[in-house]
Design a protein around this motif. Structure first.
Motif, PDB file in Angstrom:
ATOM      1  N   HIS A 296       0.827  -1.208   0.000  1.00  0.00           N
ATOM      2  CA  HIS A 296       0.000   0.000   0.000  1.00  0.00           C
ATOM      3  C   HIS A 296       0.863   1.260   0.000  1.00  0.00           C
ATOM      4  O   HIS A 296       2.076   1.196   0.203  1.00  0.00           O
ATOM      5  CB  HIS A 296      -0.896   0.015   1.237  1.00  0.00           C
ATOM      6  N   SER A 297       0.185   2.401  -0.199  1.00  0.00           N
ATOM      7  CA  SER A 297       0.903   3.673  -0.092  1.00  0.00           C
ATOM      8  C   SER A 297       1.228   3.911   1.382  1.00  0.00           C
ATOM      9  O   SER A 297       0.636   3.284   2.268  1.00  0.00           O
ATOM     10  CB  SER A 297       0.018   4.814  -0.603  1.00  0.00           C
ATOM     11  N   GLU A 299       0.511   6.330   3.304  1.00  0.00           N
ATOM     12  CA  GLU A 299      -0.648   6.804   4.073  1.00  0.00           C
ATOM     13  C   GLU A 299      -1.569   5.641   4.453  1.00  0.00           C
ATOM     14  O   GLU A 299      -2.012   5.532   5.599  1.00  0.00           O
ATOM     15  CB  GLU A 299      -1.415   7.849   3.266  1.00  0.00           C
ATOM     16  N   GLU A 300      -1.809   4.761   3.480  1.00  0.00           N
ATOM     17  CA  GLU A 300      -2.662   3.601   3.761  1.00  0.00           C
ATOM     18  C   GLU A 300      -2.015   2.681   4.793  1.00  0.00           C
ATOM     19  O   GLU A 300      -2.682   2.124   5.661  1.00  0.00           O
ATOM     20  CB  GLU A 300      -2.923   2.824   2.459  1.00  0.00           C
ATOM     21  N   ARG A 301      -0.699   2.557   4.684  1.00  0.00           N
ATOM     22  CA  ARG A 301       0.024   1.719   5.658  1.00  0.00           C
ATOM     23  C   ARG A 301      -0.159   2.256   7.067  1.00  0.00           C
ATOM     24  O   ARG A 301      -0.389   1.494   8.019  1.00  0.00           O
ATOM     25  CB  ARG A 301       1.524   1.709   5.334  1.00  0.00           C
ATOM     26  N   LEU A 304      -3.703   1.588   8.215  1.00  0.00           N
ATOM     27  CA  LEU A 304      -3.871   0.173   8.569  1.00  0.00           C
ATOM     28  C   LEU A 304      -3.214  -0.122   9.927  1.00  0.00           C
ATOM     29  O   LEU A 304      -3.764  -0.854  10.746  1.00  0.00           O
ATOM     30  CB  LEU A 304      -3.224  -0.711   7.496  1.00  0.00           C
ATOM     31  N   SER A 310      -9.567   5.507   7.589  1.00  0.00           N
ATOM     32  CA  SER A 310      -8.931   6.155   6.434  1.00  0.00           C
ATOM     33  C   SER A 310      -7.813   7.072   6.895  1.00  0.00           C
ATOM     34  O   SER A 310      -7.658   7.347   8.095  1.00  0.00           O
ATOM     35  CB  SER A 310      -9.974   6.993   5.690  1.00  0.00           C
ATOM     36  N   GLY A 311      -7.062   7.545   5.895  1.00  0.00           N
ATOM     37  CA  GLY A 311      -6.000   8.501   6.179  1.00  0.00           C
ATOM     38  C   GLY A 311      -6.544   9.791   6.763  1.00  0.00           C
ATOM     39  O   GLY A 311      -5.897  10.430   7.590  1.00  0.00           O
TER      40      GLY A 311
END
Lengths: 358, 218
Positions: A296-297, A299-301, A304, A310-311
């Motif tokens: 993932h990007s 931000e997504e990491r 998570l 969400s970010g």
């Protein structure tokens, strides 16, 4: 007279002749000789260091998989610090903390009974004489964090340039991040301060990494940054002389993207990571560096890891924490003001009741 | 009678009051010397605020000094004259002390106003970097409250007998000596710490002296 002339002629002749090792071949030979001599000296030094280490009795302090080498005279002082450091590392890095066991850390104090021991390892911690346990703990944590960081993937390390260590100033100094956010001259940081989460993404380097010159800065920022370069020609000079924004953009593109200053400092990124790990609870760091997350990007990491939807939620939480850490200015609270007035009255009343004339 | 007492106190303290007022006016101006509105990085801003904060340490010191000097000059001539003037007045002692206290408070307003004016001038004359604000009025208000508390404390000590002052100072000095002995004896007993907490943490009397005394801040 003739003797003086002769001396002058000889001196001129000596100056005109090529000096030793002035020719290319001679110079190469000399470099080769020096390189060989340096290698010999280095080998001798390593042998001497090894002999010096062999004379000293070391103890290995173990805490979990972590191994710390210390001279016998300081083991008692180091052992509790190693234990505390391991607990801190394990609490923050979870299972990933076990990576510290891949390398051995050496600790020595200035003035220890065995003398200064020459170690040839980047994992050597040199501390002042009789340091407090907290200091030893902090340094062991930093060293352990460094070992863990070496195994992080490039996406993570390129986003977060400074090393993250548990117990560091990331959360304690949110007030510093607040000051930076409130006073930054960069447009993205200012917009982030007033609540623009898209700007927060850019300011924290979470977005716009493909073209940071345009994504992280507006025209005024670009010109302000280039003005700090010092007087140069070309696009830099044109930008500094109030030339078009294209010149400023071209000047900034001279800097490798990974070396471009971010709108917010690494302290802000560290604070975000700390908040992410705190929100994520046990195993958060393991999730952050898992191979599944790496797809993932960044931000997504982080989202998570923090187990948030969400970010946006993550950035909102970060902003809220930073705003809550606003330093107390000179302002006087109503309670403080009333307390001061009350104490003034009480002390004044005591003066009225004085027995001076009795 | 208040006017007469105020006048005499003014006469006794006007020179030193003038000096305090000048210092009070100058302090805010000096504290903003390093402020500039250029394109500043994080460390520049931190350094600038640290500079202002360092100057800010002088506000509570100045408030305490002004209060101490005024309290001493308020009672000094009475002590030297063995209180004959005060005893000759047809008023009880508490009334006389109240008038003196009130006159001192009125005179204390002069350095407070000087700090306020100095802060207003300094704020108006300085172009602030984005995100920073000036707090001249709140700073002056805080200075006034700190000066009031310090004045009341010093006034109470000055109004008492030498014995009372001796007891107060003796208790403080004794506490410090005992703490030093405990430190030398390598014990973990901390007597001064809790005492200081009571003084400096709300609702302690000296809480108003603590914190950031910043004319310019976020």
């Amino acid at each position: 007279m003739s003797r003086r002339l002769l001396c002058t002629a000889l001196w001129l002749a000596a100056c005109a002749a090529p000096a030793a090792a002035q020719t290319r071949a001679e110079l190469s030979q000399r470099i080769a000789r020096l390189t060989t001599a340096f290698a010999r000296a280095e080998t001798a030094r390593l042998r001497a260091d090894s002999a010096a280490r062999a004379r000293v009795t070391f103890d290995t302090i173990r805490a979990g998989p972590m191994r710390v080498l210390a001279a016998r005279s300081i083991v008692r002082a180091v052992a509790p610090a190693v234990d505390s450091a391991w607990r801190a590392l394990e609490a923050t890095f979870g299972l990933s903390a076990r990576i510290v066991g891949q390398e051995t850390i050496a600790v020595q104090f200035w003035g220890q009974a065995e003398g200064n021991i020459p170690f040839d390892s980047p994992n050597t911690i040199n501390l002042p004489a009789a340091p407090p346990t907290e200091l030893v703990t902090r340094y062991v944590i930093q060293q352990g964090s460094r070992i863990v960081r070496q195994t992080e993937d490039t996406q993570l390390t390129s986003w977060l340039s400074p090393q993250f260590a548990p117990g560091g100033p990331a959360l304690d100094r949110l007030d510093v991040v607040y000051v930076e956010l409130a006073t930054s001259p960069r447009s993205k940081a200012r917009s982030c301060f007033v609540g623009d989460l898209v700007a927060c993404r850019a300011a924290l380097g979470l977005a716009g990494r493909e073209d940071p010159v345009r994504a992280w800065y507006d025209a005024a920022d670009r010109r302000a940054i280039v003005r700090r370069f010092g007087r140069l020609g070309g696009d830099v000079g044109r930008c500094q002389r109030d030339g078009p924004d294209e010149a400023c953009e071209a000047a900034l593109r001279l800097i490798p993207p990974e070396q471009l200053p971010r709108p917010l400092s690494p302290a802000a990124q560290l604070s975000l990571l700390q908040i992410v790990l705190d929100a994520g609870g046990p195993g958060a760091y393991d999730r952050l560096r898992s191979s599944a997350a790496a797809k993932h990007s960044i931000e997504e990491r982080l989202a998570l890891t923090a187990r948030v939807a969400s970010g946006d939620s993550l950035l909102s939480a970060w902003r809220a924490k930073v705003h809550a850490a606003r330093p107390h200015t000179v302002e006087v609270s109503a309670g403080s003001a009333w307390a001061a007035v009350l104490w003034g009255v009480v002390l004044g009343f005591l003066a009225l009741r004085s027995t001076r004339w009795r | 009678m208040f006017r007469q007492l105020l006048y005499t106190q003014w006469k006794w303290s006007r020179l030193v009051l003038l000096i305090i007022c000048l210092a009070s006016f100058a302090l805010p101006l000096l504290s903003v010397q390093g402020v500039r509105p250029d394109d500043l990085g994080r460390f520049d801003i931190e350094q600038m605020l640290a500079g202002i904060q360092t100057w800010g340490l002088l506000y509570p010191i100045l408030a305490a000094a002004a209060a101490l000097i005024l309290a001493m000059t308020t009672w000094g001539p009475d002590h030297r004259g063995k209180h004959i003037y005060a005893l000759s007045l047809p008023i009880p002692r508490w009334h006389y002390a109240l008038l003196r206290f009130g006159a001192g408070c009125v005179l204390l307003a002069a350095p407070v106003v000087a700090v306020w004016l100095g802060a207003l001038v300094a704020s108006a004359a300085t172009r602030l970097p984005a995100g920073l604000e000036a707090y001249p009025t709140i700073l002056a208000m805080r200075f006034a409250l700190a000066a009031l508390v310090a004045y009341a404390a010093f006034f109470a000590i000055s109004a008492g007998t030498n014995r009372t002052a001796g007891i107060v100072l003796g208790v403080i000095g004794g506490l410090v000596v005992v703490q030093m002995i405990l430190l030398v004896a390598d014990t973990n007993i901390n007597l001064v710490g809790p005492f200081m907490l009571q003084l400096f943490v709300w609702p302690g009397p000296l809480e108003i002296f603590t914190g950031r005394w910043m004319l310019i801040d976020v």
